[in-house]
Design a protein around this motif. Structure first.
Motif, PDB file in Angstrom:
ATOM      1  N   SER A  66     -74.550 -23.610 -16.768  1.00 46.59           N
ATOM      2  CA  SER A  66     -73.581 -25.328 -16.042  1.00 46.59           C
ATOM      3  C   SER A  66     -73.248 -24.990 -14.917  1.00 46.59           C
ATOM      4  O   SER A  66     -73.607 -25.544 -13.676  1.00 46.59           O
ATOM      5  CB  SER A  66     -72.485 -25.305 -16.553  1.00 46.59           C
ATOM      6  OG  SER A  66     -71.282 -24.681 -16.724  1.00 46.59           O
ATOM      7  N   GLY A  67     -72.860 -23.289 -14.056  1.00 50.39           N
ATOM      8  CA  GLY A  67     -72.738 -23.394 -12.517  1.00 50.39           C
ATOM      9  C   GLY A  67     -73.826 -23.472 -12.181  1.00 50.39           C
ATOM     10  O   GLY A  67     -74.484 -23.980 -11.002  1.00 50.39           O
ATOM     11  N   LEU A  68     -75.166 -22.644 -12.276  1.00 48.85           N
ATOM     12  CA  LEU A  68     -76.676 -23.062 -12.192  1.00 48.85           C
ATOM     13  C   LEU A  68     -76.786 -24.489 -11.947  1.00 48.85           C
ATOM     14  O   LEU A  68     -77.457 -24.154 -10.934  1.00 48.85           O
ATOM     15  CB  LEU A  68     -77.376 -21.704 -12.994  1.00 48.85           C
ATOM     16  CG  LEU A  68     -79.120 -21.832 -12.612  1.00 48.85           C
ATOM     17  CD1 LEU A  68     -79.276 -20.868 -10.979  1.00 48.85           C
ATOM     18  CD2 LEU A  68     -79.576 -20.646 -13.382  1.00 48.85           C
ATOM     19  N   ARG A  69     -76.762 -24.566 -12.768  1.00 46.89           N
ATOM     20  CA  ARG A  69     -76.743 -26.531 -12.942  1.00 46.89           C
ATOM     21  C   ARG A  69     -76.898 -27.666 -11.816  1.00 46.89           C
ATOM     22  O   ARG A  69     -76.951 -27.542 -11.174  1.00 46.89           O
ATOM     23  CB  ARG A  69     -76.795 -27.081 -13.949  1.00 46.89           C
ATOM     24  CG  ARG A  69     -77.210 -28.440 -14.680  1.00 46.89           C
ATOM     25  CD  ARG A  69     -77.004 -28.918 -15.981  1.00 46.89           C
ATOM     26  NE  ARG A  69     -76.863 -28.450 -17.158  1.00 46.89           N
ATOM     27  CZ  ARG A  69     -76.442 -27.939 -18.144  1.00 46.89           C
ATOM     28  NH1 ARG A  69     -74.778 -27.554 -17.645  1.00 46.89           N
ATOM     29  NH2 ARG A  69     -76.911 -27.319 -18.624  1.00 46.89           N
ATOM     30  N   ASP A  70     -75.162 -26.915 -11.638  1.00 51.88           N
ATOM     31  CA  ASP A  70     -74.741 -27.759 -10.123  1.00 51.88           C
ATOM     32  C   ASP A  70     -74.388 -27.178  -9.474  1.00 51.88           C
ATOM     33  O   ASP A  70     -74.877 -27.862  -8.321  1.00 51.88           O
ATOM     34  CB  ASP A  70     -73.059 -27.404 -10.796  1.00 51.88           C
ATOM     35  CG  ASP A  70     -72.171 -27.903 -11.820  1.00 51.88           C
ATOM     36  OD1 ASP A  70     -72.534 -28.898 -12.637  1.00 51.88           O
ATOM     37  OD2 ASP A  70     -71.132 -27.234 -12.336  1.00 51.88           O
ATOM     38  N   ALA A  71     -74.969 -25.810  -9.201  1.00 57.03           N
ATOM     39  CA  ALA A  71     -75.718 -25.451  -7.510  1.00 57.03           C
ATOM     40  C   ALA A  71     -76.988 -25.803  -7.541  1.00 57.03           C
ATOM     41  O   ALA A  71     -77.211 -26.348  -6.154  1.00 57.03           O
ATOM     42  CB  ALA A  71     -75.738 -23.716  -7.390  1.00 57.03           C
ATOM     43  N   ALA A  72     -77.833 -25.780  -9.030  1.00 59.99           N
ATOM     44  CA  ALA A  72     -78.579 -26.780  -7.839  1.00 59.99           C
ATOM     45  C   ALA A  72     -78.901 -28.536  -8.401  1.00 59.99           C
ATOM     46  O   ALA A  72     -79.686 -28.525  -7.532  1.00 59.99           O
ATOM     47  CB  ALA A  72     -79.917 -26.488  -9.836  1.00 59.99           C
ATOM     48  N   ARG A  73     -77.681 -28.603  -8.309  1.00 53.92           N
ATOM     49  CA  ARG A  73     -78.132 -30.053  -8.103  1.00 53.92           C
ATOM     50  C   ARG A  73     -77.621 -30.194  -6.803  1.00 53.92           C
ATOM     51  O   ARG A  73     -78.146 -31.589  -5.753  1.00 53.92           O
ATOM     52  CB  ARG A  73     -76.803 -30.575  -8.638  1.00 53.92           C
ATOM     53  CG  ARG A  73     -76.576 -32.420  -8.752  1.00 53.92           C
ATOM     54  CD  ARG A  73     -75.722 -32.791 -10.072  1.00 53.92           C
ATOM     55  NE  ARG A  73     -76.640 -32.410 -11.566  1.00 53.92           N
ATOM     56  CZ  ARG A  73     -75.467 -31.941 -12.724  1.00 53.92           C
ATOM     57  NH1 ARG A  73     -74.683 -32.183 -11.797  1.00 53.92           N
ATOM     58  NH2 ARG A  73     -75.874 -32.255 -13.476  1.00 53.92           N
ATOM     59  N   LYS A  74     -76.746 -29.450  -6.050  1.00 49.77           N
ATOM     60  CA  LYS A  74     -76.521 -29.523  -4.830  1.00 49.77           C
ATOM     61  C   LYS A  74     -76.860 -29.069  -4.012  1.00 49.77           C
ATOM     62  O   LYS A  74     -77.012 -29.311  -2.699  1.00 49.77           O
ATOM     63  CB  LYS A  74     -74.907 -29.023  -4.493  1.00 49.77           C
ATOM     64  CG  LYS A  74     -73.273 -28.735  -6.035  1.00 49.77           C
ATOM     65  CD  LYS A  74     -72.614 -28.442  -5.082  1.00 49.77           C
ATOM     66  CE  LYS A  74     -71.541 -29.075  -5.793  1.00 49.77           C
ATOM     67  NZ  LYS A  74     -70.498 -27.437  -5.861  1.00 49.77           N
ATOM     68  N   VAL A  75     -78.234 -28.422  -4.032  1.00 54.71           N
ATOM     69  CA  VAL A  75     -79.466 -27.905  -3.603  1.00 54.71           C
ATOM     70  C   VAL A  75     -79.642 -29.176  -2.895  1.00 54.71           C
ATOM     71  O   VAL A  75     -80.343 -29.299  -1.882  1.00 54.71           O
ATOM     72  CB  VAL A  75     -80.101 -26.778  -3.914  1.00 54.71           C
ATOM     73  CG1 VAL A  75     -81.087 -26.432  -3.201  1.00 54.71           C
ATOM     74  CG2 VAL A  75     -79.089 -25.084  -3.841  1.00 54.71           C
TER      75      VAL A  75
END
Length: 131
Positions: A66-75
């Motif tokens: 979920s942290g990786l998904r949030d980071a990808a969404r922000k990028v």
């Protein structure tokens, strides 16, 4: 096919197997922690190993997807803003949370307003984008 649905929190057709897989992953993590502590003590007898919670976090065992998904969404959102594509969903979330009494633009109105804000016409100079 490998079922990783338990990592995302979504149920799949094989949802009955997900808790067993999660228990197996927890057992693997416990074994890995025990090996880490044993290796640490073998290398240096007075070494203080990290706690089990820290070991889980650093070994990507605690909700890392979920942290990786949030980071990808922000990028993705940042890249879109850099090239001038505004995020309508972010605008809607902002309007719901900060201005619940106001009626948000439709998607077409929003993009037209942002386009006009970026490339103002003669009659509308100096306007700001609502996002």
């Amino acid at each position: 096919m490998l079922d990783l649905s338990y990592l995302t929190g979504r149920k799949s057709a094989g949802a009955a197997e997900a808790p067993a897989a999660a228990d197996g992953a927890a057992a693997e993590l416990d074994d890995a922690y025990a090996r880490y502590v044993a290796e640490m003590r073998a290398q240096q007898a007075d070494a203080v190993p990290m706690s089990e919670a820290e070991f889980e976090r650093y070994s990507l065992g605690s909700n890392w997807l979920s942290g990786l998904r949030d980071a990808a969404r922000k990028v993705v959102q940042t890249c879109r803003l850099v090239i001038g594509i505004h995020d309508y969903e972010y605008y809607l979330d902002h309007m719901r949370s900060r201005h619940p009494e106001a009626t948000p633009f439709t998607r077409e109105e929003f993009y037209r307003y942002c386009l006009e804000a970026r490339f103002p016409s003669a009659e509308r100079s100096g306007s700001r984008c609502p996002c």
